[in-house]
Scaffold this active site. Sequence first.
Site, PDB file in Angstrom:
ATOM      1  N   ARG A  24     -18.888 -27.892  28.453  1.00 31.62           N
ATOM      2  CA  ARG A  24     -17.864 -28.784  27.904  1.00 31.62           C
ATOM      3  C   ARG A  24     -17.420 -28.322  26.514  1.00 31.62           C
ATOM      4  O   ARG A  24     -16.293 -28.589  26.101  1.00 31.62           O
ATOM      5  CB  ARG A  24     -18.406 -30.226  27.885  1.00 31.62           C
ATOM      6  CG  ARG A  24     -19.633 -30.428  27.058  1.00 31.62           C
ATOM      7  CD  ARG A  24     -20.400 -31.700  27.406  1.00 31.62           C
ATOM      8  NE  ARG A  24     -21.218 -31.566  28.618  1.00 31.62           N
ATOM      9  CZ  ARG A  24     -21.976 -32.536  29.130  1.00 31.62           C
ATOM     10  NH1 ARG A  24     -21.999 -33.723  28.558  1.00 31.62           N
ATOM     11  NH2 ARG A  24     -22.682 -32.337  30.213  1.00 31.62           N
TER      12      ARG A  24
ATOM     13  N   ASP B  84     -26.327 -18.712  31.418  1.00 32.86           N
ATOM     14  CA  ASP B  84     -26.670 -19.954  30.722  1.00 32.86           C
ATOM     15  C   ASP B  84     -28.180 -20.141  30.679  1.00 32.86           C
ATOM     16  O   ASP B  84     -28.795 -20.594  31.643  1.00 32.86           O
ATOM     17  CB  ASP B  84     -26.007 -21.136  31.447  1.00 32.86           C
ATOM     18  CG  ASP B  84     -26.271 -22.471  30.746  1.00 32.86           C
ATOM     19  OD1 ASP B  84     -26.810 -22.455  29.617  1.00 32.86           O
ATOM     20  OD2 ASP B  84     -25.929 -23.521  31.335  1.00 32.86           O
TER      21      ASP B  84
ATOM     22  N   ASP C  47     -27.675 -27.082  25.922  1.00 30.29           N
ATOM     23  CA  ASP C  47     -27.468 -26.744  27.335  1.00 30.29           C
ATOM     24  C   ASP C  47     -26.212 -27.408  27.900  1.00 30.29           C
ATOM     25  O   ASP C  47     -25.778 -27.078  28.996  1.00 30.29           O
ATOM     26  CB  ASP C  47     -28.710 -27.143  28.148  1.00 30.29           C
ATOM     27  CG  ASP C  47     -28.779 -26.454  29.498  1.00 30.29           C
ATOM     28  OD1 ASP C  47     -27.970 -25.524  29.724  1.00 30.29           O
ATOM     29  OD2 ASP C  47     -29.624 -26.844  30.316  1.00 30.29           O
TER      30      ASP C  47
ATOM     31  N   LYS D 166     -33.679 -23.770  29.176  1.00 31.08           N
ATOM     32  CA  LYS D 166     -33.948 -24.227  30.540  1.00 31.08           C
ATOM     33  C   LYS D 166     -35.326 -23.753  30.983  1.00 31.08           C
ATOM     34  O   LYS D 166     -35.823 -22.744  30.483  1.00 31.08           O
ATOM     35  CB  LYS D 166     -32.911 -23.608  31.506  1.00 31.08           C
ATOM     36  CG  LYS D 166     -31.514 -24.178  31.406  1.00 31.08           C
ATOM     37  CD  LYS D 166     -30.593 -23.495  32.415  1.00 31.08           C
ATOM     38  CE  LYS D 166     -29.177 -24.042  32.337  1.00 31.08           C
ATOM     39  NZ  LYS D 166     -29.048 -25.447  32.701  1.00 31.08           N
TER      40      LYS D 166
ATOM     41  N   ASP E 167     -22.894 -19.200  36.449  1.00 26.63           N
ATOM     42  CA  ASP E 167     -22.262 -20.220  35.611  1.00 26.63           C
ATOM     43  C   ASP E 167     -20.852 -19.805  35.161  1.00 26.63           C
ATOM     44  O   ASP E 167     -20.197 -20.531  34.420  1.00 26.63           O
ATOM     45  CB  ASP E 167     -23.156 -20.509  34.394  1.00 26.63           C
ATOM     46  CG  ASP E 167     -23.022 -21.945  33.903  1.00 26.63           C
ATOM     47  OD1 ASP E 167     -22.517 -22.793  34.667  1.00 26.63           O
ATOM     48  OD2 ASP E 167     -23.423 -22.220  32.756  1.00 26.63           O
TER      49      ASP E 167
ATOM     50  N   GLU F 261     -23.251 -26.795  27.253  1.00 26.10           N
ATOM     51  CA  GLU F 261     -22.371 -25.846  26.571  1.00 26.10           C
ATOM     52  C   GLU F 261     -21.013 -25.705  27.251  1.00 26.10           C
ATOM     53  O   GLU F 261     -20.035 -25.345  26.617  1.00 26.10           O
ATOM     54  CB  GLU F 261     -23.052 -24.467  26.492  1.00 26.10           C
ATOM     55  CG  GLU F 261     -22.889 -23.565  27.719  1.00 26.10           C
ATOM     56  CD  GLU F 261     -23.532 -24.119  28.982  1.00 26.10           C
ATOM     57  OE1 GLU F 261     -24.399 -24.997  28.861  1.00 26.10           O
ATOM     58  OE2 GLU F 261     -23.161 -23.682  30.089  1.00 26.10           O
TER      59      GLU F 261
ATOM     60  N   LYS G   9     -14.495 -22.189  33.489  1.00 27.80           N
ATOM     61  CA  LYS G   9     -15.698 -22.018  32.658  1.00 27.80           C
ATOM     62  C   LYS G   9     -16.276 -20.633  32.918  1.00 27.80           C
ATOM     63  O   LYS G   9     -16.624 -20.292  34.045  1.00 27.80           O
ATOM     64  CB  LYS G   9     -16.736 -23.096  32.991  1.00 27.80           C
ATOM     65  CG  LYS G   9     -18.096 -22.886  32.319  1.00 27.80           C
ATOM     66  CD  LYS G   9     -19.093 -24.013  32.639  1.00 27.80           C
ATOM     67  CE  LYS G   9     -20.496 -23.683  32.130  1.00 27.80           C
ATOM     68  NZ  LYS G   9     -21.495 -24.728  32.462  1.00 27.80           N
TER      69      LYS G   9
END
Length: 503
Positions: A337, A256, A333, A263, A274, A335, A251
Amino acid sequence: MDFELKTLDAAGAAQEKTDVLLVLVTDGFQAGKDPVSRLAGAAVAGGDLETKAGKLLQAYRSEGIAAPRVLLAGAGDGSGKKVQQAVQAAAGVLRSSKARKLTILLPKGAGADVVRAAVCGTADSSYVYVATKSKPEGRELKKVVIAVADAGAQREAFARAKAAAVGIEFARELGNLPPNYATPSRLGEEATRLAKAHRLQVEVLGPKEVARIGMGSFMSVAKGSAEPLRFITLRYEGAAKGEAPVVLVGKGITFDTGGISIKPSAEMDEMKFDMGGAASVLGTFRALAELKPRINVVGLIPACENMPDGASYKPGDILTTLSGQTVEVLNTDAEGRLILCDALTYAERFKPRAVIDIATLTGACVIALGGIRSGLFATDDDLAQQLLAAGDAALDPCWRLPLDEEYAEGLKTNFADVANVAGRAGGAVVAAKFLHRFTQNYPWAHLDIAGTAWKGGAQKGATGRPVGLLLEYLLAQVGTAPAAGKRAAGKKAAAKSRGRAAA
Ligand code: BES
Ligand code: MN
Ligand code: ZN
């Protein structure tokens, strides 16, 4: 930092020219007649040094010892884990001593795990981040001698440990880079530079190519960012061309914000980490390049930012993934996956023997396992066992969590094949269940490293995990590739193939 493996017993270590001599003293330590073990023996007998891991005693200009400073460190039962603790404890003293050359005398009978712990522990605890400091003060330690009874017997373990240390450090460095430096383009450049330096194959795709391939889900996450996305493919070919590769998918969310489902501000800076999964894939390739094992490995990195913007994807949007499955976005959020699912489908074209994705995927995994063990999910018990064993051996442990069908219940929606989130309960498993839908055609494992990829607080920084685990796993696969056509997933893959050509 330069490591050297040397055959030295305690008597030899006493004569070694070095700034600091670190002596690891295990339970039941027997003093010999040389100055070093006499010193250690006296310290234990006098009650001034406990052999419990992490206990320290310093000596200065000791009789018969060439090193001006001797650091005695309790190393408990002498296991890799205890030696790692001992080296970590010593690191504080080493930093203030400004030593440039360190010699570590390993306990008698030290095996591969202890050599690894000493090398990786030293590299780890002497690392200093300097990339964006205006007056960079780097690591003082330049040279580390690992003293063992028989260097020849530890040569292989030493080479592996050094490769792991280099890979881990590369992953840490990338992870620590600020988000305005470590952009998706920068990750592409780093992959390209790595490939050029070590003769790996690399391909870096941009938005147009990714659109042409049909990664609708990945593209949607990237829409709100001014930074163009990158899709990176790295290939390491150490075995015969036809041998099925292990595919690693990392990933690569370089920042993020949560997107439209934004967030809270507190600690949002940490969302630069991230891309820890991506960094671990790059770090693992760095280590492979160093060691050159006989195995084929493919690395896939979808990299982009998750930003709020007029062009952002939004809750309610329906995305069409590369697999053809549609997804309803209920939370922007979730994101990770959404970028991974397209990479996981793309992985099919390499006819992999196994696919492992690595992702800072869920806060729920941090709640479940904290920062000690990464979350492991697997559709294949052998693969799960191998990863668990590799993690334990590398002191980079993980813990298996379930994939029961019932956990996917909450992902049902009236408007698409699947939603991207369910309720809060079991969040790490639900995320894994979402990914599971895209991994039907090969043995698959998922590592949720949300808790382990970085540390917060005063020690804020990337850990380089799980490079140690991944490298250990890959090295254990050397020479075990199933014969062509006999792969476990072979039949299934052929039956379910949607007619995409192999790359
Ligand atoms: N990158 C985060 C996961 C994360 C959060 C890692 C905190 C480490 C610390 C991921 O993209 C995310 O935001 N996940 C959401 C999913 C939720 C919306 C279902 C989460 O875990 O809150
Ligand atoms: Mn997120
Ligand atoms: Zn994320």
